[in-house]
Design a protein around this motif. Structure first.
Motif, mmCIF file in Angstrom:
data_model
loop_
_atom_site.group_PDB
_atom_site.id
_atom_site.type_symbol
_atom_site.label_atom_id
_atom_site.label_comp_id
_atom_site.label_asym_id
_atom_site.label_seq_id
_atom_site.Cartn_x
_atom_site.Cartn_y
_atom_site.Cartn_z
ATOM 1 N N GLY A 173 0.827 -1.198 0.000
ATOM 2 C CA GLY A 173 0.000 0.000 0.000
ATOM 3 C C GLY A 173 0.860 1.246 0.000
ATOM 4 O O GLY A 173 2.094 1.171 0.010
ATOM 5 N N ASP A 174 0.215 2.380 -0.008
ATOM 6 C CA ASP A 174 0.898 3.673 0.010
ATOM 7 C C ASP A 174 1.283 3.990 1.455
ATOM 8 O O ASP A 174 0.433 4.369 2.266
ATOM 9 N N ALA A 175 2.566 3.831 1.783
ATOM 10 C CA ALA A 175 3.017 4.018 3.168
ATOM 11 C C ALA A 175 2.756 5.437 3.652
ATOM 12 O O ALA A 175 2.392 5.650 4.817
ATOM 13 N N ALA A 176 2.921 6.425 2.774
ATOM 14 C CA ALA A 176 2.694 7.816 3.173
ATOM 15 C C ALA A 176 1.233 8.040 3.550
ATOM 16 O O ALA A 176 0.927 8.714 4.547
ATOM 17 N N LEU A 177 0.327 7.458 2.774
ATOM 18 C CA LEU A 177 -1.100 7.602 3.061
ATOM 19 C C LEU A 177 -1.464 6.902 4.366
ATOM 20 O O LEU A 177 -2.231 7.432 5.182
ATOM 21 N N VAL A 178 -0.890 5.721 4.574
ATOM 22 C CA VAL A 178 -1.157 4.965 5.799
ATOM 23 C C VAL A 178 -0.682 5.737 7.023
ATOM 24 O O VAL A 178 -1.396 5.839 8.030
ATOM 25 N N VAL A 179 0.516 6.299 6.945
ATOM 26 C CA VAL A 179 1.068 7.044 8.078
ATOM 27 C C VAL A 179 0.200 8.248 8.411
ATOM 28 O O VAL A 179 -0.078 8.530 9.586
ATOM 29 N N ARG A 180 -0.249 8.952 7.398
ATOM 30 C CA ARG A 180 -1.078 10.130 7.661
ATOM 31 C C ARG A 180 -2.414 9.741 8.284
ATOM 32 O O ARG A 180 -2.942 10.465 9.137
ATOM 33 N N ALA A 181 -2.956 8.612 7.860
ATOM 34 C CA ALA A 181 -4.210 8.146 8.462
ATOM 35 C C ALA A 181 -4.003 7.791 9.933
ATOM 36 O O ALA A 181 -4.812 8.150 10.798
ATOM 37 N N ILE A 182 -2.900 7.100 10.227
ATOM 38 C CA ILE A 182 -2.622 6.690 11.609
ATOM 39 C C ILE A 182 -2.340 7.900 12.491
ATOM 40 O O ILE A 182 -2.939 8.067 13.559
ATOM 41 N N LEU A 183 -1.423 8.759 12.042
ATOM 42 C CA LEU A 183 -1.052 9.912 12.866
ATOM 43 C C LEU A 183 -2.214 10.891 13.010
ATOM 44 O O LEU A 183 -2.386 11.508 14.070
ATOM 45 N N GLY A 184 -3.021 11.023 11.959
ATOM 46 C CA GLY A 184 -4.185 11.892 12.063
ATOM 47 C C GLY A 184 -5.153 11.398 13.127
ATOM 48 O O GLY A 184 -5.692 12.186 13.915
ATOM 49 N N SER A 185 -5.363 10.085 13.172
ATOM 50 C CA SER A 185 -6.252 9.508 14.189
ATOM 51 C C SER A 185 -5.694 9.718 15.592
ATOM 52 O O SER A 185 -6.423 10.087 16.520
ATOM 53 N N LEU A 186 -4.394 9.483 15.742
ATOM 54 C CA LEU A 186 -3.774 9.640 17.058
ATOM 55 C C LEU A 186 -3.827 11.097 17.518
ATOM 56 O O LEU A 186 -4.181 11.391 18.667
ATOM 57 N N ASN A 187 -3.473 12.009 16.627
ATOM 58 C CA ASN A 187 -3.407 13.421 17.011
ATOM 59 C C ASN A 187 -4.779 13.990 17.373
ATOM 60 O O ASN A 187 -4.886 14.849 18.247
ATOM 61 N N TRP A 188 -5.811 13.508 16.706
ATOM 62 C CA TRP A 188 -7.147 14.047 16.973
ATOM 63 C C TRP A 188 -7.670 13.616 18.341
ATOM 64 O O TRP A 188 -8.614 14.210 18.863
ATOM 65 N N SER A 189 -7.040 12.610 18.940
ATOM 66 C CA SER A 189 -7.517 12.120 20.235
ATOM 67 C C SER A 189 -7.473 13.202 21.310
ATOM 68 O O SER A 189 -8.236 13.145 22.278
ATOM 69 N N VAL A 190 -6.589 14.196 21.146
ATOM 70 C CA VAL A 190 -6.511 15.246 22.168
ATOM 71 C C VAL A 190 -7.772 16.102 22.191
ATOM 72 O O VAL A 190 -8.032 16.806 23.173
ATOM 73 N N GLN A 191 -8.574 16.028 21.126
ATOM 74 C CA GLN A 191 -9.793 16.828 21.071
ATOM 75 C C GLN A 191 -10.929 16.208 21.877
ATOM 76 O O GLN A 191 -11.834 16.916 22.313
ATOM 77 N N TRP A 192 -10.894 14.893 22.054
ATOM 78 C CA TRP A 192 -12.020 14.253 22.736
ATOM 79 C C TRP A 192 -11.626 13.503 24.006
ATOM 80 O O TRP A 192 -12.487 13.179 24.829
ATOM 81 N N PHE A 193 -10.330 13.223 24.193
ATOM 82 C CA PHE A 193 -9.922 12.446 25.365
ATOM 83 C C PHE A 193 -10.109 13.255 26.650
ATOM 84 O O PHE A 193 -9.752 14.429 26.720
ATOM 85 N N LYS A 194 -10.651 12.595 27.665
ATOM 86 C CA LYS A 194 -10.811 13.191 28.986
ATOM 87 C C LYS A 194 -10.135 12.284 30.010
ATOM 88 O O LYS A 194 -10.422 11.082 30.066
ATOM 89 N N ALA A 195 -9.239 12.874 30.792
ATOM 90 C CA ALA A 195 -8.518 12.075 31.786
ATOM 91 C C ALA A 195 -9.467 11.411 32.769
ATOM 92 O O ALA A 195 -9.184 10.327 33.286
ATOM 93 N N GLU A 196 -10.615 12.063 33.036
ATOM 94 C CA GLU A 196 -11.582 11.497 33.980
ATOM 95 C C GLU A 196 -12.605 10.602 33.282
ATOM 96 O O GLU A 196 -13.560 10.135 33.913
ATOM 97 N N GLY A 197 -12.419 10.344 31.989
ATOM 98 C CA GLY A 197 -13.355 9.531 31.225
ATOM 99 C C GLY A 197 -13.213 8.045 31.513
ATOM 100 O O GLY A 197 -12.416 7.618 32.355
ATOM 101 N N PRO A 198 -13.980 7.215 30.794
ATOM 102 C CA PRO A 198 -13.998 5.773 31.075
ATOM 103 C C PRO A 198 -12.730 5.036 30.645
ATOM 104 O O PRO A 198 -12.468 3.940 31.128
#
Length: 251
Positions: A173-198
């Motif tokens: 597959g396209d490694a560059a596309l895969v990396v951007r999909a993975i890192l994009g998912s990881l980076n966006w977690s700061v928008q919804w993650f709550k330390a007091e969450g489940p």
């Protein structure tokens, strides 16, 4: 005798004084860096609650239990805090990537380590990393510096995935596309993650790895078996403990 003492670095010689000065400077630098990290975490909490634009240096000083004047001894402004936040986060991520690439293990295991370290850095270690999505708020020179470092990190993860493709562990597959999909998912977690969450940051990292890496594997069944084995360990230990308690009570 005095010459001998001076030659061996004893008796308050210049050499002994130099060593003492270096030790003192080392302690001061570590203390200074530790204080900057404390301010960074306090600023990160304020950025989360108020937003970057609405957060002032007085807000950050109050959150860090400092006077506004003392805060300026560590940072010239909130843009400096934002830059330090992102620069420090990238340094940690690159160090974790380098460590994973040196490990003698599968590409999937290496990628899991990188993803876990990435999320731990964003969600656990440096809370101010939540501001990493605000690169556009920085002056152009600082933006260019961070983008170059970010690209170096991204290229390293891309090489890790490409190596897995070459060995047949990952599907082509396209490694560059895969990396951007993975890192994009990881980076966006700061928008919804709550330390007091489940979910804890570690649980989020495991969940991301299970879903994202499974899609890369040429033989997903191997990944599932490994996941089951990992989850079965605490269950087996718990069952053994229960069985042992039963035997003890029977005696």
């Amino acid at each position: 005798m005095l010459r001998a003492a001076a030659a061996t670095g004893l008796g308050g010689s210049p050499l002994a004084n130099m060593v003492t000065d270096r030790q003192r400077n080392g302690r001061l630098k570590r203390r200074y860096l530790a204080r900057r990290l404390e301010i960074l975490r306090a600023a990160g909490r304020e950025f989360r609650v108020r937003g970057f634009a609405e957060t002032g240096m007085r807000d950050i000083a109050a959150a860090a239990s400092l006077s506004p004047a003392n805060l300026y001894n560590y940072f010239r402004g909130k843009h400096d805090i934002l830059f330090f936040c992102q620069d420090n986060s990238l340094d940690r991520m690159i160090a974790a990537l380098d460590k994973a690439r040196r490990m003698r293990t599968s590409a999937a295991a290496k990628l899991r380590m990188v993803m876990a370290s990435h999320l731990r850095c964003l969600l656990d270690e440096v809370e101010g990393s939540a501001a990493h999505l605000l690169t556009a708020r920085l002056p152009p020179r600082q933006q260019r510096f961070l983008i170059a470092k970010r690209d170096r990190y991204e290229a390293g993860v891309r090489k890790l995935i490409a190596a897995g493709v070459r060995t047949g562990e990952f599907v082509p597959g396209d490694a560059a596309l895969v990396v951007r999909a993975i890192l994009g998912s990881l980076n966006w977690s700061v928008q919804w993650f709550k330390a007091e969450g489940p979910l804890t940051a570690a649980q989020v990292a495991d969940g991301f790895a299970d879903y994202l890496i499974r899609g890369l594997l040429a033989k997903p069944g191997v990944f599932r078996r490994n996941s089951w084995e990992r989850e079965a360990v605490p269950i087996t230990r718990e069952s053994a403990s229960v069985e042992q308690r039963k035997r003890s009570s029977a005696r």
